[in-house]
Design a protein around this motif. Structure first.
Motif, PDB file in Angstrom:
ATOM      1  N   UNK A  26      88.915  30.068  48.590  1.00 34.73           N
ATOM      2  CA  UNK A  26      88.414  30.571  47.682  1.00 34.73           C
ATOM      3  C   UNK A  26      87.167  29.562  47.038  1.00 34.73           C
ATOM      4  N   UNK A  27      85.848  29.602  47.397  1.00 39.65           N
ATOM      5  CA  UNK A  27      84.912  28.801  46.947  1.00 39.65           C
ATOM      6  C   UNK A  27      84.485  28.950  45.496  1.00 39.65           C
ATOM      7  N   UNK A  28      84.645  30.201  44.975  1.00 36.68           N
ATOM      8  CA  UNK A  28      83.916  30.550  43.707  1.00 36.68           C
ATOM      9  C   UNK A  28      85.090  31.237  42.932  1.00 36.68           C
ATOM     10  N   UNK A  29      86.059  30.494  42.425  1.00 35.65           N
ATOM     11  CA  UNK A  29      86.968  31.324  41.324  1.00 35.65           C
ATOM     12  C   UNK A  29      86.340  31.405  39.994  1.00 35.65           C
ATOM     13  N   UNK A  30      86.236  32.728  39.788  1.00 30.68           N
ATOM     14  CA  UNK A  30      85.504  32.918  38.374  1.00 30.68           C
ATOM     15  C   UNK A  30      86.551  33.342  37.106  1.00 30.68           C
ATOM     16  N   UNK A  31      87.748  33.700  37.701  1.00 31.42           N
ATOM     17  CA  UNK A  31      88.690  33.829  36.537  1.00 31.42           C
ATOM     18  C   UNK A  31      89.954  33.751  37.319  1.00 31.42           C
ATOM     19  N   UNK A  32      90.934  33.035  36.595  1.00 27.68           N
ATOM     20  CA  UNK A  32      92.454  33.002  36.976  1.00 27.68           C
ATOM     21  C   UNK A  32      93.317  32.855  35.869  1.00 27.68           C
ATOM     22  N   UNK A  33      94.062  34.062  35.640  1.00 24.32           N
ATOM     23  CA  UNK A  33      94.906  34.137  34.510  1.00 24.32           C
ATOM     24  C   UNK A  33      96.210  34.539  34.848  1.00 24.32           C
TER      25      UNK A  33
ATOM     26  N   UNK B 108      93.540  46.582  32.823  1.00 26.70           N
ATOM     27  CA  UNK B 108      91.978  47.018  32.481  1.00 26.70           C
ATOM     28  C   UNK B 108      91.432  45.680  31.701  1.00 26.70           C
ATOM     29  N   UNK B 109      91.962  45.005  30.867  1.00 31.12           N
ATOM     30  CA  UNK B 109      91.417  44.108  30.024  1.00 31.12           C
ATOM     31  C   UNK B 109      91.216  42.873  31.087  1.00 31.12           C
ATOM     32  N   UNK B 110      92.031  42.545  32.250  1.00 29.42           N
ATOM     33  CA  UNK B 110      91.936  41.589  33.266  1.00 29.42           C
ATOM     34  C   UNK B 110      90.679  41.937  34.111  1.00 29.42           C
ATOM     35  N   UNK B 111      90.298  43.210  34.237  1.00 31.81           N
ATOM     36  CA  UNK B 111      89.161  43.336  35.250  1.00 31.81           C
ATOM     37  C   UNK B 111      87.977  43.377  34.379  1.00 31.81           C
ATOM     38  N   UNK B 112      88.000  43.734  32.885  1.00 35.01           N
ATOM     39  CA  UNK B 112      86.863  43.618  32.208  1.00 35.01           C
ATOM     40  C   UNK B 112      86.575  42.145  31.942  1.00 35.01           C
ATOM     41  N   UNK B 113      87.210  41.323  31.740  1.00 32.23           N
ATOM     42  CA  UNK B 113      87.243  40.031  31.567  1.00 32.23           C
ATOM     43  C   UNK B 113      86.568  39.295  32.763  1.00 32.23           C
ATOM     44  N   UNK B 114      87.126  39.533  33.869  1.00 33.19           N
ATOM     45  CA  UNK B 114      86.681  38.991  35.226  1.00 33.19           C
ATOM     46  C   UNK B 114      85.408  39.303  35.384  1.00 33.19           C
ATOM     47  N   UNK B 115      84.934  40.811  35.438  1.00 31.56           N
ATOM     48  CA  UNK B 115      83.921  41.113  35.843  1.00 31.56           C
ATOM     49  C   UNK B 115      82.668  41.111  35.134  1.00 31.56           C
ATOM     50  N   UNK B 116      82.907  40.877  33.682  1.00 31.46           N
ATOM     51  CA  UNK B 116      81.857  40.420  32.821  1.00 31.46           C
ATOM     52  C   UNK B 116      80.822  39.202  33.325  1.00 31.46           C
ATOM     53  N   UNK B 117      81.320  38.468  34.009  1.00 30.48           N
ATOM     54  CA  UNK B 117      80.701  37.099  34.672  1.00 30.48           C
ATOM     55  C   UNK B 117      79.699  37.678  35.526  1.00 30.48           C
TER      56      UNK B 117
END
Length: 378
Positions: A341-348, A366-375
């Motif tokens: 994956x060339x663009x990792x924007x969230x890893x937790x 829910x919080x993980x999806x919110x945090x990831x996709x805010x980007x």
């Protein structure tokens, strides 16, 4: 044939009566000779679950819940696809495609629908709202069963892209675990117009050459993979090689179908060895009923026959988010993912949860999806 049609679920009472008759006439094997779950589901545990199924469980409650969300069907590539479609009331909501796996269904997302579509009603920010599209995989739930070979994850991903296009979503994100992960990764590889990013809560990946010196994260990943192969993978080998044979057994026995799924709800969840610690009996039986009522033991297993080799590294250039739940069956290090994956924007990594992330820990999911996709929000 491309119309989107409302779907109201109304299981005939005769089917529920037949289920009760079968439960009453169960032929039980003798008790296990080992202690605990070492030989599979303990007899006393399964008897207790089945007794509740027969005398305390109310399918009509689950049926009303599904109808309340908004169910639809549409014909794609020759199959009628069932899906939930829940639009948010908030301006700027981001369309989100959620894909389940096995032994999952749309049921496993029922706890996150409210928080994702209406954040303020659940203590969140309206800027984090999503429109949700939650399809049933072909051969699962109330989607059609393929009558020919060729319905692997690649074709499913193409169907999902067609579904989002048909619903008018020209900019959306996708999420999945288990088979949903494979479908979502494949979507990322295909990169259909409109898909802007993906999030996974399971990732099957391992470099072809591990080398001799493994860091602690890599050691844990290898250990998890070996444990799955040695202890947990018998079901997958059966479903990947003989889906029709296992289908005969489970299609004729509700207790067999229940045991087949109950064991996984225990073995793959973060429940301290007791599935009732994390799932109610109603929740577990709701999940089981979507396999029993639709007679989908064989048709769901065929996805293993079609696509077991699809859990493999693929190059994805779209933005990716990943959440490691501690009791997930696999635990890939980020450095392995960076090779694919060339663009990792969230890893937790989060502190609680297992394979059925949205079902087990809806607030964390829910919080993980919110945090990831805010980007990725405009």
């Amino acid at each position: 044939m491309s119309a989107v049609r409302p779907f109201t679920l109304a299981v005939p009472q005769a089917e529920l009566d037949d289920l009760h008759r079968r439960l009453d006439q169960t032929r039980w094997p003798e008790r296990e000779t080992a202690t605990g779950w070492d030989q599979g589901v303990p007899t006393d545990r399964l008897r207790a679950l089945v007794d509740y199924w027969r005398r305390g469980y109310d399918w009509r409650r689950c049926e009303a819940m599904l109808n309340g969300f908004g169910q639809f069907k549409t014909m794609i590539d020759g199959l009628d696809v069932h899906f939930l479609h829940i639009r948010s009331r908030h301006d700027g909501a981001m369309p989100l495609l959620l894909t389940h796996g096995w032994p999952g269904s749309v049921i496993e997302f029922h706890k996150v629908i409210g928080p994702l579509t209406d954040p303020p009603a659940h203590g969140g920010n309206p800027a984090d709202a999503f429109h949700l599209v939650i399809p049933s995989l072909p051969g699962y739930g109330f989607s059609d069963k393929p009558a020919e070979t060729g319905w692997g994850v690649e074709r499913i991903a193409q169907a999902w892209a067609a579904l989002m296009d048909r619903l008018g979503y020209d900019r959306y994100v996708a999420q999945g675990g288990d088979w949903g992960s494979s479908v979502t990764v494949t979507l990322g590889t295909q990169a259909p117009s409109g898909l802007i990013g993906v999030h996974l809560n399971m990732l099957s990946i391992m470099p072809p050459d591990l080398g001799d010196q493994l860091d602690p994260d890599e050691q844990r990943a290898v250990a998890a993979s070996r444990h799955f192969a040695d202890v947990e993978s018998a079901y997958a080998r059966l479903q990947a090689t003989r889906p029709q044979t296992i289908g005969y057994a489970l299609a004729d026995s509700p207790v067999g179908q229940a045991a087949w799924i109950y064991e996984k709800l225990r073995g793959w969840s973060d429940c301290d060895g007791e599935p009732e610690n994390i799932f109610s009996r109603d929740e577990m039986l709701d999940a089981i009923m979507l396999y029993w009522l639709t007679n989908s033991a064989a048709s769901s297993a065929r996805l293993y026959w079609e696509s077991m080799g699809s859990f493999r590294p693929m190059k994805v250039d779209l933005p990716l988010g990943y959440t490691q739940f501690p009791r997930e069956i696999l635990a890939p290090p980020r450095r392995w993912a960076e090779q694919v994956f060339s663009q990792i924007i969230h890893w937790n990594s989060v502190e609680k949860g297992g394979h059925f992330a949205a079902f087990e820990q809806p607030a964390l999911f829910v919080e993980e999806l919110r945090t990831c996709f805010r980007r990725l929000r405009e």
